[in-house]
Design a protein around this motif. Structure first.
Motif, short mmCIF file in Angstrom:
data_model
loop_
_atom_site.label_atom_id
_atom_site.label_comp_id
_atom_site.label_asym_id
_atom_site.label_seq_id
_atom_site.Cartn_x
_atom_site.Cartn_y
_atom_site.Cartn_z
N VAL A 37 0.84 -1.21 0.00
CA VAL A 37 0.00 0.00 0.00
C VAL A 37 0.87 1.25 0.00
O VAL A 37 1.83 1.33 0.77
N GLN A 38 0.52 2.20 -0.86
CA GLN A 38 1.25 3.47 -0.87
C GLN A 38 1.10 4.14 0.50
O GLN A 38 0.03 4.11 1.10
N LYS A 39 2.20 4.75 0.93
CA LYS A 39 2.27 5.36 2.24
C LYS A 39 1.07 6.29 2.54
O LYS A 39 0.47 6.23 3.59
N ASN A 40 0.72 7.13 1.55
CA ASN A 40 -0.34 8.13 1.78
C ASN A 40 -1.75 7.53 1.82
O ASN A 40 -2.70 8.20 2.18
N LEU A 41 -1.87 6.23 1.43
CA LEU A 41 -3.21 5.61 1.41
C LEU A 41 -3.44 4.65 2.58
O LEU A 41 -4.55 4.19 2.81
N LEU A 42 -2.37 4.37 3.33
CA LEU A 42 -2.43 3.31 4.34
C LEU A 42 -3.55 3.56 5.37
O LEU A 42 -4.27 2.63 5.74
N SER A 43 -3.72 4.80 5.79
CA SER A 43 -4.72 5.09 6.83
C SER A 43 -6.15 5.05 6.27
O SER A 43 -7.12 5.02 7.02
N LYS A 44 -6.28 5.04 4.95
CA LYS A 44 -7.62 5.13 4.35
C LYS A 44 -8.21 3.76 3.96
O LYS A 44 -9.33 3.67 3.50
N ILE A 45 -7.39 2.70 4.08
CA ILE A 45 -7.86 1.38 3.63
C ILE A 45 -7.92 0.43 4.82
O ILE A 45 -6.99 0.40 5.64
N THR A 46 -8.97 -0.36 4.90
CA THR A 46 -9.07 -1.37 5.95
C THR A 46 -8.90 -2.75 5.29
O THR A 46 -9.57 -3.06 4.31
N PHE A 47 -7.99 -3.53 5.85
CA PHE A 47 -7.74 -4.88 5.31
C PHE A 47 -8.21 -5.93 6.30
O PHE A 47 -8.17 -5.71 7.51
N ASN A 48 -8.59 -7.07 5.75
CA ASN A 48 -8.79 -8.25 6.58
C ASN A 48 -7.42 -8.87 6.79
O ASN A 48 -6.85 -9.46 5.87
N LYS A 49 -6.88 -8.71 8.00
CA LYS A 49 -5.50 -9.14 8.26
C LYS A 49 -5.30 -10.64 8.07
O LYS A 49 -4.21 -11.11 7.81
#
Length: 347
Positions: A37-49
């Motif tokens: 994930v691009q650094k600037n998008l990390l906080s905007k995406i939720t993943f199923n870990k």
């Protein structure tokens, strides 16, 4: 797009990419999946870990790699300054990376089987590139549990020289340098295929012996190995080209001598640096015509300043140079101005 490598794949989605490692070691049963994930998008995406073995912020800023074969990719992509730790720094031959080791920019992490996890955790790399022969590497498990993602690099499992070299694209995606990685690989591939075409026109194939004995067993590449593929592409008669199997062949001295006593050339006689040391190791060696004719070539004498063998570092990334070395030795008339890069005549 991958043309040769089968051990990994990269899938692109709108906001992230998925890197899959399919063959981190022979007979691996699990495919490892990482979300990049691009650094600037990390906080905007939720993943199923549970779906991923790691969620990795890119581009990578701090990396630890664990094999010298990983270093050329970093240098070719001009991201070698992100390397902050390595296990067994004396094995590194590249002048560029050696200078960074000598200046204290790259920390020594001990031996690969027992990486100094304390120092590594203190360094806080974004990622550790490991390699394993199975899924039982305790050190890498510990690092993973501490929250630092470990990705297994399986370049060494690939079955052809160009497939191994194509793993530069694996590093390319980690650094947002896919285009550069594609371009570098295309240039290596073009160089390799041009050399192969040049060699294909030669009518006389010299006969080739390889390897040497360890204790009483002679180890040499099987006919389906990447090393044998390079010999085939150099248009030589490798005397064991019709054999198959993963890894090396393990043969008796008698069977090797019977087949290769009159071989024109002997390539890669293990680590023996000179005729004198070779003869001291076993008086049998001087019975080969290649020994009598001083027609033995080794990569073991081409080392960095702390003794690391350059071939083991750069040979995977640059099969074009390995192929041209073999062509120069076996068909010297074809590459008149070429100086061998790894292989030199035994001293």
């Amino acid at each position: 797009k991958l043309n040769y490598a089968t051990g990994f794949s990269i899938k692109k989605f709108d906001t992230y990419s998925v890197l899959e490692i399919k063959s981190p070691w022979p007979k691996a049963e699990k495919t490892y999946k990482y979300a990049l994930v691009q650094k600037n998008l990390l906080s905007k995406i939720t993943f199923n870990k549970n779906e991923f073995d790691g969620i990795i912020r890119i581009p990578i800023e701090k990396i630890v790699v664990t094999s010298t074969t990983h270093i050329p990719a970093l240098e070719l992509l001009e991201v070698e300054k992100t390397l902050i730790g390595f296990p067994g720094t004396d094995y590194v031959s590249s002048e560029k990376t050696r200078e960074r080791i000598d200046n204290g920019n790259i920390r020594e992490l001990g031996k690969n089987e027992g990486v100094n996890t304390e120092v590594l955790l203190e360094l806080k790399p974004d990622i550790v590139i490991g390699y394993g022969v199975s899924n039982t590497n305790k050190t890498l498990e510990t690092i993973n549990k501490s929250g630092i993602s470990v990705i297994y690099n399986g370049d060494w499992v690939e079955v052809s020289p160009l497939a191994k070299a194509e793993w530069i694209k694996f590093f390319g995606v980690l650094y947002n340098k896919e285009k550069e990685a594609d371009s570098i690989f295309s240039s290596i591939e073009k160089d390799y295929l041009e050399a192969k075409t040049l060699a294909s026109k030669v009518k006389k194939q010299p006969t080739i012996l390889s390897g040497a004995m360890h204790k009483d067993v002679w180890y040499l590449p099987s006919g389906t190995s990447p090393e044998a593929q390079i010999l085939k592409d150099a248009n030589v008669n490798y005397l064991w080209s019709d054999t198959s199997g993963k890894g090396s062949l393990a043969l008796s001295f008698e069977s090797v001598f019977e087949k290769a006593k009159e071989a024109d050339l002997w390539l890669s006689p293990s680590y023996y640096p000179s005729f004198e040391v070779l003869e001291k190791a076993s008086e049998h060696y001087n019975k080969f015509e290649a020994f009598e004719n001083k027609a033995i070539y080794t990569f073991a004498n081409t080392t960095g300043k702390t003794g690391g063998v350059l071939y083991y570092e750069l040979g995977t990334a640059r099969p074009d140079l390995v192929l041209k070395d073999i062509i120069k030795i076996c068909h010297p008339e074809l590459l008149k101005d070429y100086q061998t890069y790894f292989f030199k005549q035994l001293e």
